[in-house]
Write a protein that holds these residues in place. Structure first.
Motif: not given
Lengths: 425, 115
Positions: A148-150, A153, A157
């Motif tokens: 559940l991260v863009a 992004t 990371r």
């Protein structure tokens, strides 16, 4: 008929799939340049796709890929002068070239790679994503969806984490003795996080995500086979196999959610349950005191007993959660202990245990906390408070089938309340 | 930071549901709304009337043009929104994933340009 290029593509894909993690681990171990190793391997695969159809698939595709990838890696290191000191750069080249005459049977550095991905110098929430990408070759977009991260992004990371491995000089050595046990915990946590994200797609809507649970089990098997005397590694694998054995039983024919205690044990994957039991048995014979995963696997084993005895051993489960609470201090373990208490000592004792957790901020947005509270409140007659807790649980749930289940439970208790008040009148 | 969660879905999907399923769907939105409020992140939220109730206005070659219907005639239409205030995009996405709209449609998450 398959064309030579199709056959070559198939062979390249098979070699990459079979050996991806081994190749990356070996290529990156010397330089600590994970991103560089990934680039070099994908370049080598591209070369394979053009050369193999012309000259045939080599006898040892993995060794062929390794040789080409290493050449690409040396080229890349030569080209790069920007952010590395010249002396370090020369050292790398010497190391890479010294490997050139190595025999095809190269050492397995995958365990070292796993330890590098879950190094304390890397942010904890990146351990699992990094493993999925580096060891299993998942792309950033798939990983981003699972956590559940863009996507942008997540990609950023991951790049940063790989840079950190290289620049901070995070080693690929497998720690020994006490350090092993300490660091192994973070490796296992990352594998379990990947498993949990794959598991939370019970409808199997996202084929890539279901794959994630299988791949995490593959990682679990890898670690358990490389560290066969570590009870926690065996315990984690047992835990994952136990829950995985129930993946189809979580939904009925209509696609509705079925809680564990109401599942039909005949729908559990029996050979997988047997594997899980055997692993737990082996784990329990290891020297070290049981850790988190062994205890959690034992809880699942107590649930699995139902297929033989027809009953759930709640007193055993309560004791196991007692031990887990003491060991981890986790609010989720305390929550599960309260749920077990409801079965052994009744709803009032369980509610008292839950009240002690009510102010733990880590549980405020945790759906199972509200669902458990709702059910216990309803059972002890506090029907209004139960409805509020149900609403909170429903509002926090992501899975439509679970949401429907909670709504049905809430409606069930509303009807009970209505029946009670109409007889009172 | 403020984020607007916009729910796009096919209105025909809702019409096809049985009355009890419709009630269940609305109750899920109610519960979601309450959970956002309890977490202290909800700024504002509304359900919109169907896109067939939309009217568009624009100025073209100096003349005002008024048309029936929504801006874009797509199958999925904006059906409602939640304006939330959370620390970062990760938090916004975790709330978006819980929105019932993520199951029957699409939730678009847009950061609000702070004025």
């Amino acid at each position: 008929m398959t064309s030579p290029s199709d056959a070559a593509a198939g062979a390249a894909e098979a070699a990459a799939r079979r050996s991806y993690s081994k190749l990356i681990a070996f290529l990156a171990a010397r330089t600590r340049d994970v991103a560089g190793a990934e680039d070099a391997l994908s370049e080598a695969l591209a070369v394979a796709l053009t050369e193999w159809p012309l000259h045939g698939v080599p006898h040892t595709p993995d060794a062929w890929l390794l040789t080409v990838a290493r050449r690409k890696l040396i080229d890349a290191v030569r080209r790069r002068r920007l952010d590395e000191a010249a002396s370090e750069h020369l050292l790398w080249l010497a190391e890479l070239q010294a490997d050139d005459d190595s025999e095809p049977a190269w050492p397995d550095r995958r365990l070292g790679l796993l330890f590098a991905c879950a190094h304390p110098g890397i942010a904890r929430e990146l351990h699992a994503p990094l493993m999925l990408q580096v060891v299993l070759g998942f792309d950033a977009t798939t990983i981003a969806s699972a956590f559940l991260v863009a996507p942008a992004t997540m990609a950023q990371r991951l790049v940063r984490a790989k840079t950190k491995i290289r620049q901070a000089g995070i080693g690929f050595e497998v720690p020994q003795g006490d350090a092993l046990r300490e660091r192994l915990g973070t490796v296992l946590d990352a594998i379990y996080a990947a498993y949990a994200e794959g598991w939370s797609d019970p409808e199997g809507v996202d084929a890539r995500r279901r794959n994630l649970a299988d791949e995490a089990i593959w990682l679990g098997r890898l670690v358990a086979s490389l560290l066969p005397d570590e009870g926690e590694a065996l315990g984690l694998l047992s835990l994952m196999l136990h829950t995985h054995a129930r993946r189809d039983a979580r939904r009925d024919a209509a696609g509705d959610y079925v809680p564990l205690s109401e599942q039909d044990p005949a729908r559990w994957d029996a050979p997988l349950v047997d594997d899980a039991e055997a692993l737990l048995h082996r784990a329990n014979r290891c020297a070290a005191a049981p850790g988190r995963y062994q205890l959690e696997a034992a809880v699942q084993s107590a649930h699995a007993m139902r297929r033989r005895t027809g009953a759930i051993d709640w007193p055993a489960i309560e004791r196991l959660y007692d031990a887990l609470c003491e060991l981890t201090g986790s609010p989720v373990a305390a929550l599960n202990r309260a749920v077990a208490l409801a079965e052994t000592r009744g709803a009032a004792a369980a509610l008292a245990a839950l009240d002690a957790l009510a102010h733990d901020a880590r549980l405020a947005d945790y759906q199972p906390h509200w669902a458990a509270r709702a059910e216990l409140l309803a059972r002890s007659g506090a029907l209004d408070a139960a409805q509020q807790a149900y609403a909170q649980a429903i509002g926090l749930e992501r899975e439509p089938a679970v949401r429907r289940y909670l709504q049905q439970r809430a409606a069930h208790w509303r009807q009970r309340a209505a029946a009670v008040s109409s007889t009172a009148r | 930071m403020e984020y607007l969660l916009m729910i796009y879905s096919d209105p025909a999907g809702y019409d096809k549901l049985s009355p009890s399923q419709q009630a269940e769907g609305l109750a899920a939105y109610g519960a979601y709304h309450e959970a956002l409020k309890k977490a202290g992140v909800l700024k504002n939220s509304n359900r919109l009337r169907p896109a067939s109730a939309a009217t568009t206005v624009r100025l073209q070659s100096g003349k005002t043009q008024v048309l029936d219907g929504p801006y874009a005639e797509t199958r999925e239409q904006l059906g409602g929104y939640f304006l939330i205030d959370v620390p970062d995009l990760d938090a916004a996405l975790s709330w978006a994933a819980r929105c019932p709209g993520a199951a029957h449609g699409i939730v678009e998450v847009r950061p609000v340009w702070a004025m």
